[in-house]
Design a protein around this motif. Structure first.
Motif, PDB file in Angstrom:
ATOM      1  N   GLY A   1       0.817  -1.210   0.000  1.00 46.93           N
ATOM      2  CA  GLY A   1       0.000   0.000   0.000  1.00 46.93           C
ATOM      3  C   GLY A   1       0.851   1.260   0.000  1.00 46.93           C
ATOM      4  N   GLY A   2       2.099   1.118   0.460  1.00 51.50           N
ATOM      5  CA  GLY A   2       2.972   2.286   0.552  1.00 51.50           C
ATOM      6  C   GLY A   2       4.131   2.273  -0.431  1.00 51.50           C
TER       7      GLY A   2
ATOM      8  N   GLY B   1      -7.764  -3.817  -2.081  1.00 50.91           N
ATOM      9  CA  GLY B   1      -7.047  -4.862  -2.819  1.00 50.91           C
ATOM     10  C   GLY B   1      -7.728  -6.223  -2.789  1.00 50.91           C
TER      11      GLY B   1
ATOM     12  N   ASP C   1      -9.320  -8.128  -6.017  1.00 50.75           N
ATOM     13  CA  ASP C   1      -8.750  -9.445  -6.324  1.00 50.75           C
ATOM     14  C   ASP C   1      -9.866 -10.467  -6.541  1.00 50.75           C
TER      15      ASP C   1
ATOM     16  N   ASP D   1       2.229  -6.649   6.463  1.00 53.83           N
ATOM     17  CA  ASP D   1       3.167  -6.222   7.497  1.00 53.83           C
ATOM     18  C   ASP D   1       3.173  -7.168   8.697  1.00 53.83           C
TER      19      ASP D   1
ATOM     20  N   GLY E   1      -0.676  -0.856  -4.381  1.00 53.71           N
ATOM     21  CA  GLY E   1      -1.740  -1.138  -3.405  1.00 53.71           C
ATOM     22  C   GLY E   1      -2.625   0.088  -3.183  1.00 53.71           C
TER      23      GLY E   1
ATOM     24  N   ASP F   1      -6.590   0.468  -3.587  1.00 57.45           N
ATOM     25  CA  ASP F   1      -7.459   1.021  -2.543  1.00 57.45           C
ATOM     26  C   ASP F   1      -8.274   2.209  -3.066  1.00 57.45           C
TER      27      ASP F   1
ATOM     28  N   ASN G   1      -2.079 -11.082  -4.071  1.00 55.10           N
ATOM     29  CA  ASN G   1      -3.020 -11.111  -5.196  1.00 55.10           C
ATOM     30  C   ASN G   1      -2.881 -12.384  -6.029  1.00 55.10           C
TER      31      ASN G   1
ATOM     32  N   GLY H   1       1.905  -6.430   0.635  1.00 57.72           N
ATOM     33  CA  GLY H   1       0.483  -6.794   0.647  1.00 57.72           C
ATOM     34  C   GLY H   1      -0.077  -7.231  -0.697  1.00 57.72           C
TER      35      GLY H   1
HETATM   36  O1  KG4 Z   1       2.174  -4.659   3.029  1.00 61.62           O
HETATM   37  P1  KG4 Z   1       0.868  -4.098   3.474  1.00 61.62           P
HETATM   38  O2  KG4 Z   1       0.082  -4.860   4.479  1.00 61.62           O
HETATM   39  O3  KG4 Z   1       1.046  -2.681   4.092  1.00 61.62           O
HETATM   40  C1  KG4 Z   1       1.863  -1.717   3.559  1.00 61.62           C
HETATM   41  O4  KG4 Z   1       3.086  -1.718   3.875  1.00 61.62           O
HETATM   42  O5  KG4 Z   1       1.312  -0.932   2.749  1.00 61.62           O
HETATM   43  O6  KG4 Z   1      -0.012  -3.849   2.144  1.00 61.62           O
HETATM   44  C2  KG4 Z   1      -1.350  -3.408   2.182  1.00 61.62           C
HETATM   45  C3  KG4 Z   1      -1.812  -3.168   0.757  1.00 61.62           C
HETATM   46  C4  KG4 Z   1      -3.174  -2.505   0.648  1.00 61.62           C
HETATM   47  O7  KG4 Z   1      -3.100  -1.479  -0.314  1.00 61.62           O
HETATM   48  C5  KG4 Z   1      -4.090  -3.631   0.161  1.00 61.62           C
HETATM   49  O8  KG4 Z   1      -5.175  -3.167  -0.616  1.00 61.62           O
HETATM   50  C6  KG4 Z   1      -3.138  -4.453  -0.667  1.00 61.62           C
HETATM   51  O9  KG4 Z   1      -1.914  -4.418   0.055  1.00 61.62           O
HETATM   52  N1  KG4 Z   1      -3.596  -5.838  -0.822  1.00 61.62           N
HETATM   53  C7  KG4 Z   1      -3.929  -6.393  -2.008  1.00 61.62           C
HETATM   54  C8  KG4 Z   1      -4.349  -7.713  -1.725  1.00 61.62           C
HETATM   55  N2  KG4 Z   1      -4.263  -7.903  -0.370  1.00 61.62           N
HETATM   56  C9  KG4 Z   1      -3.794  -6.752   0.154  1.00 61.62           C
HETATM   57  N3  KG4 Z   1      -3.890  -5.899  -3.244  1.00 61.62           N
HETATM   58  C10 KG4 Z   1      -4.284  -6.707  -4.254  1.00 61.62           C
HETATM   59  N4  KG4 Z   1      -4.716  -7.964  -4.061  1.00 61.62           N
HETATM   60  C11 KG4 Z   1      -4.772  -8.508  -2.833  1.00 61.62           C
HETATM   61  N5  KG4 Z   1      -5.193  -9.761  -2.659  1.00 61.62           N
END
Ligand code: KG4
Ligand code: ZN
Length: 374
Positions: free
Chosen positions: A146-147, A192, A196, A342, A175, A179, A314, A310
């Motif tokens: 997400g970041g 996400g 998905d 995370d 991500g 979102d 997918n 994150g």
């Molecule tokens: O790594 P993470 O938990 O936190 C950050 O460091 O950002 O990633 C969260 C991000 C969110 O934008 C979420 O929508 C995305 O990962 N995400 C996905 C899926 N599961 C989580 N994006 C696409 N498909 C997924 N299955």
């Protein structure tokens, strides 16, 4: 080296996490308290609320990680903590706690870059030994969350990891695009996982999205960059020109009334045009991530790719990456679902080589919200 037990602490965004990992790969516990539901009320992470929740959660989460690992605090050999990148106030909670904990135990403190943690989430579960990693040359790591949307060349030489950034997003993270598009379509946060799962019901070829090629590098030092703000705008324009706003508002209102909607609930609220748009968006984003990563793999002649963060959860991303890597004779690896998002096990794992090298942080360690890797 004591017992080789590292207590990892992570609080860079909206997860308060603690884990105990032995020798960089053996996960004894991995505890995560997510704040997702609270931030979902606001459609995104609210920094002040995140810090407050971290403060509330940090003590029980660390205590639980020791309990699940079946160890006592004095058994820990070092305390590792995320120093950045992330939200300043959120990072500070973990750092202050880790500092105090390490000091009280008389054990070293290790600062870890969150992005290095994501890369190690894949490496630690590897069956390969560090020796084979060294002999096989660099690994190309795509960190997509997400970041962040970053490409690194990761190399291991005499026990020391080094990273070179060879690409990154120039605007939104992948991500974040998921979102934002989910929000535009009246779907819940984080978007996400919804996009998905709903993509399976739509036609990925219905809406053609195009990506502009971005490359901030030079011929000698190319940079394999990404941009995801354009596709978000294209989705918004599609919604406007196809008169979808009223249906989106209806969906948003209906979903707000449901405590925890199922896939069937959400699917029933989406018409064919919406499902096609969702599937087309996902196909375009996944296609772009894969194209840039494969181009970088070819340019740097790497044989191994790891994908974490994150978005690595997918399903389409995983299956298409495997197909494309297979065609080229490359290996691609993903972390288990619990290690994609995370967590603190990845922080403890990334700290292990630093522990072995005696690379410790002093009492002046501070949060670095914009901390870079490579
Ligand atoms: O790594 P993470 O938990 O936190 C950050 O460091 O950002 O990633 C969260 C991000 C969110 O934008 C979420 O929508 C995305 O990962 N995400 C996905 C899926 N599961 C989580 N994006 C696409 N498909 C997924 N299955
Ligand atoms: Zn992350």
């Amino acid at each position: 080296m004591g017992n080789g037990l590292i207590l990892g602490i992570e609080s860079s965004c909206d997860e308060t996490a603690a884990a105990v990992v032995r020798a960089g790969s053996d996960v004894l516990s991995n505890v995560v308290a997510t704040q997702m539901q609270m931030h979902a009320l606001y459609g995104g992470v609210v920094p002040e609320l995140a810090s407050r929740e971290h403060l509330r959660n940090i003590v029980p989460v660390v205590r639980e990680s020791l309990r699940q690992a079946g160890i006592e605090a004095k058994d820990v050999d070092a305390v590792a903590v995320t120093a950045g990148p992330g939200l300043a106030g959120a990072l500070l909670v973990g750092i202050s706690y880790a500092k105090a904990y390490a000091y009280a135990l008389g054990k070293p403190l290790i600062a870890v870059n969150h992005l290095e943690g994501h890369i190690h989430a894949v490496l630690m579960e590897g069956s390969e030994s560090a020796g084979s990693m060294e002999s096989e040359g660099s690994t190309l790591a795509l960190v997509v969350s997400g970041g962040h949307t970053h490409l690194y060349l990761a190399s291991l030489d005499q026990g020391i990891w080094s990273y070179r950034n060879v690409g990154r997003t120039v605007d939104d993270a992948a991500g974040e695009a998921y979102d934002k598009v989910a929000k535009l379509l009246g779907l819940g946060y984080p978007g996400g996982p919804w996009v998905d799962r709903l993509s399976a019901f739509g036609n990925p070829k219905a809406v053609p999205f195009r990506f502009v090629e971005i490359n901030r590098g030079t011929v000698d030092e190319p940079s394999f960059d990404f941009s995801f703000s354009g596709i978000k705008t294209a989705v918004l324009r599609y919604i406007e020109t196809h008169g979808m706003k009223a249906a989106i508002e209806e969906r948003r209102t209906a979903l707000e009334k449901m405590a925890s909607p199922t896939l069937e609930d959400v699917h029933a609220l989406c018409d064919a045009e919406t499902l096609d748009l969702i599937a087309s968006f996902q196909a375009a984003v996944v296609g772009n991530l894969i194209r840039q990563t494969m181009a970088a793999a070819q340019h740097f002649d790497v044989k191994r790719i790891v994908v974490s963060g994150g978005v690595a959860a997918n399903r389409e991303l995983r299956s298409r990456f495997e197909t494309e890597a297979g065609k080229r004779g490359l290996t691609v690896r993903f972390p288990a679902a619990a290690m994609s998002t995370d967590n603190a096990a990845m922080i403890a794992a990334a700290a292990w080589p630093k522990f072995a090298q005696g690379e410790f942080a002093g009492p002046a360690l501070n949060a670095t919200p914009q901390l870079r890797l490579g």
